[in-house]
Design an enzyme around this catalytic site. Structure first.
Site, PDB file in Angstrom:
ATOM      1  N   HIS A 218       0.820  -1.197   0.014  1.00 35.18           N
ATOM      2  CA  HIS A 218       0.139  -0.091   0.036  1.00 35.18           C
ATOM      3  C   HIS A 218       0.906   0.981  -0.077  1.00 35.18           C
ATOM      4  O   HIS A 218       1.984   1.339   0.644  1.00 35.18           O
ATOM      5  CB  HIS A 218      -1.203  -0.021   1.500  1.00 35.18           C
ATOM      6  CG  HIS A 218      -2.088   1.152   1.143  1.00 35.18           C
ATOM      7  ND1 HIS A 218      -1.643   2.442   1.434  1.00 35.18           N
ATOM      8  CD2 HIS A 218      -3.128   0.958   0.994  1.00 35.18           C
ATOM      9  CE1 HIS A 218      -2.835   2.810   1.214  1.00 35.18           C
ATOM     10  NE2 HIS A 218      -3.826   2.342   1.157  1.00 35.18           N
ATOM     11  N   CYS A 256      -3.979   2.267  -4.445  1.00 35.16           N
ATOM     12  CA  CYS A 256      -4.821   3.416  -3.710  1.00 35.16           C
ATOM     13  C   CYS A 256      -4.801   4.969  -4.304  1.00 35.16           C
ATOM     14  O   CYS A 256      -3.920   5.526  -4.518  1.00 35.16           O
ATOM     15  CB  CYS A 256      -4.253   3.602  -2.201  1.00 35.16           C
ATOM     16  SG  CYS A 256      -5.717   4.681  -1.386  1.00 35.16           S
ATOM     17  N   HIS A 283      -7.819   0.264  -3.904  1.00 37.12           N
ATOM     18  CA  HIS A 283      -8.565   1.091  -2.970  1.00 37.12           C
ATOM     19  C   HIS A 283      -9.008   2.447  -3.947  1.00 37.12           C
ATOM     20  O   HIS A 283      -8.147   3.326  -4.467  1.00 37.12           O
ATOM     21  CB  HIS A 283      -7.801   1.833  -1.762  1.00 37.12           C
ATOM     22  CG  HIS A 283      -7.346   0.924  -0.664  1.00 37.12           C
ATOM     23  ND1 HIS A 283      -6.885   1.154   0.157  1.00 37.12           N
ATOM     24  CD2 HIS A 283      -7.661  -0.396  -0.652  1.00 37.12           C
ATOM     25  CE1 HIS A 283      -6.648   0.088   1.007  1.00 37.12           C
ATOM     26  NE2 HIS A 283      -7.177  -0.983   0.533  1.00 37.12           N
ATOM     27  N   ASP A 336     -12.964   3.200  -0.422  1.00 39.18           N
ATOM     28  CA  ASP A 336     -12.243   3.340   0.771  1.00 39.18           C
ATOM     29  C   ASP A 336     -12.798   4.729   1.440  1.00 39.18           C
ATOM     30  O   ASP A 336     -13.058   5.641   0.447  1.00 39.18           O
ATOM     31  CB  ASP A 336     -10.863   3.040   0.800  1.00 39.18           C
ATOM     32  CG  ASP A 336     -10.022   2.864   1.920  1.00 39.18           C
ATOM     33  OD1 ASP A 336     -10.580   2.649   2.783  1.00 39.18           O
ATOM     34  OD2 ASP A 336      -8.706   3.155   1.721  1.00 39.18           O
ATOM     35  N   HIS A 337     -13.050   4.885   2.646  1.00 40.73           N
ATOM     36  CA  HIS A 337     -12.980   6.146   3.250  1.00 40.73           C
ATOM     37  C   HIS A 337     -14.225   7.094   2.986  1.00 40.73           C
ATOM     38  O   HIS A 337     -14.098   8.073   2.360  1.00 40.73           O
ATOM     39  CB  HIS A 337     -11.702   6.840   3.088  1.00 40.73           C
ATOM     40  CG  HIS A 337     -10.519   6.504   3.767  1.00 40.73           C
ATOM     41  ND1 HIS A 337      -9.323   7.025   3.762  1.00 40.73           N
ATOM     42  CD2 HIS A 337     -10.036   5.165   4.535  1.00 40.73           C
ATOM     43  CE1 HIS A 337      -8.382   6.241   4.669  1.00 40.73           C
ATOM     44  NE2 HIS A 337      -8.853   5.136   4.816  1.00 40.73           N
ATOM     45  N   TYR A 353     -14.740   4.639   8.108  1.00 36.72           N
ATOM     46  CA  TYR A 353     -15.298   3.267   7.714  1.00 36.72           C
ATOM     47  C   TYR A 353     -16.991   3.072   8.184  1.00 36.72           C
ATOM     48  O   TYR A 353     -17.019   2.034   8.495  1.00 36.72           O
ATOM     49  CB  TYR A 353     -14.459   2.120   8.623  1.00 36.72           C
ATOM     50  CG  TYR A 353     -13.018   2.422   8.020  1.00 36.72           C
ATOM     51  CD1 TYR A 353     -12.899   1.434   6.712  1.00 36.72           C
ATOM     52  CD2 TYR A 353     -11.825   2.817   8.200  1.00 36.72           C
ATOM     53  CE1 TYR A 353     -11.646   1.307   6.203  1.00 36.72           C
ATOM     54  CE2 TYR A 353     -10.642   2.782   7.680  1.00 36.72           C
ATOM     55  CZ  TYR A 353     -10.690   2.101   6.672  1.00 36.72           C
ATOM     56  OH  TYR A 353      -9.401   2.015   5.975  1.00 36.72           O
TER      57      TYR A 353
END
Length: 381
Positions: A218, A256, A283, A336-337, A353
């Site tokens: 990552h 990501c 991501h 994500d996020h 999350y």
């Protein structure tokens, strides 16, 4: 997991967060997690993450024992049939934000990294030795003015947000512990950290390769130095050196969008074009960059990065893999996020999350996928 099923997702991204970072994951615990997921009618698609202990990053102390433990965890995951393992190599601090509940014009909330607030903490609260030389004088002046205006309660909150521990972090720290951790990296250069990463990969990648597991590192989040620490997964050149350094398909990348997209000089489509065969996990999150280096988590489809272009490029790679007969023809992804929205605002959730915000992002991304396939049927072949 019932909520996951309600979103239409079929796979779970999970890890054994209850086991102290650095310890080997017992096979029994891994199989227990697998059984829990499968009992809900879902698949454990990706392990995120098997933590890499700081001793490994420094190749100091008991790093040999921690590498052996990492290998044991990898072996247990392999026996459970999980084929993708995400990990990171960020020293001391994991993903870092200065505000976990930043109010949006929509009345929802987002995660935010404020460059001035970070300088406030680094220079005037943590008082890291010689920190001020790493900032432009204008940044120091802005940080001084903001620090002087900050009430004590906000200073405490800022410190807790930055160092008290976030999902995926190796540990929670107090101020003195952070200073001690940072001191261990005194004199460690990016070249040193990269060499330590490649030495680690030389040991673990052959195990992954033999068992058909794909490792995906990552990127740094944010993708630049914090607290003067070296970071080595921030740019296209960084990734090139990692993948070329251990040149096998098992050594790959977690792409990501938000992490790489926080840097304006990262050309995301060019990166996918170069690294697509080695992207094992994605991501799909979005950030809005600001001129001073600040950013916040934006709507999944509206921010500083071309998310639709990214999704199209990943679909094209999946099509190439299907035609080549690759077993890993599908690239797992997660939205994500997400923003904190609706009745999640009053619930206790891990920052970034919550259910509603990520469900919103997943629905938007799923719509993009279907729209691209409709417009270009070859992507659905």
């Amino acid at each position: 997991m019932a909520q996951v099923k309600q979103t239409g997702a079929t796979g779970i991204v999970s890890a054994l967060h209850h086991i102290y970072p650095g310890e080997a994951w017992p096979l029994g615990e891994v199989l227990k997690r697998k059984a829990e997921i499968e009992a809900a009618g879902l698949l454990w698609s990706v392990v995120e993450s098997i933590p890499v202990h700081n001793s490994i990053k420094l190749r100091s102390g008991k790093f040999r024992e921690f590498i052996a433990a990492w290998k044991e965890s990898l072996a247990a995951v392999t026996q459970a049939g999980v084929k993708v393992v995400c990990y990171n190599f960020m020293p001391v601090v994991d993903w870092t934000r200065t505000d976990l509940k930043w109010r949006l014009p929509s009345t929802g909330y987002a995660l935010r990294f404020d460059a001035v607030d970070f300088a406030v903490y680094d220079v005037f609260i943590l008082q890291r030795k010689n920190a001020e030389v790493e900032y432009h004088p204008n940044q120091i002046a802005a940080a001084r003015a903001r620090f002087d205006a900050l009430p004590e309660s906000r200073r405490i909150d800022l410190e807790q947000t930055i160092i008290a521990g976030l999902p995926g972090a190796e540990a929670s720290y107090d101020r003195e512990a952070v200073r001690r951790q940072l001191s261990e990296y005194q004199g460690v250069t990016p070249a040193d950290l990269r060499a330590n990463l490649l030495a680690f990969l030389c040991e673990v990648v052959p195990i992954a390769e033999e068992s058909g597991v794909r490792l995906g590192i990552h990127p740094d989040d944010p993708p630049w130095s914090l607290f003067g620490l070296p970071r080595v997964v921030s740019t296209q050149e960084d990734v090139r050196q990692i993948l070329n350094g251990v040149d096998t398909p098992a050594n790959g990348l977690t792409f990501c969008v938000g992490s790489f997209g926080a840097r304006a000089d990262n050309d995301l489509l060019a990166m996918i074009g170069e690294f697509a065969p080695r992207i094992h996990f994605a991501h799909l999150r979005q950030v809005q960059r600001e001129a001073d280096g600040s950013f916040y988590e934006a709507e999944h489809l509206n921010g500083s990065s071309d998310m639709i272009g990214v999704v199209r490029a990943l679909l094209e790679e999946e099509t190439r893999r299907r035609h080549a007969g690759r077993a890993d023809r599908e690239i797992p992804m997660r939205p994500d996020h997400g923003h904190l929205l609706g009745d999640d605002i009053d619930k206790k959730v891990n920052p970034g999350y919550s259910l509603v915000g990520r469900l919103k992002g997943l629905a938007e991304l799923r719509g993009v996928v279907q729209g691209l396939k409709y417009a270009a049927p070859a992507l659905a072949d």
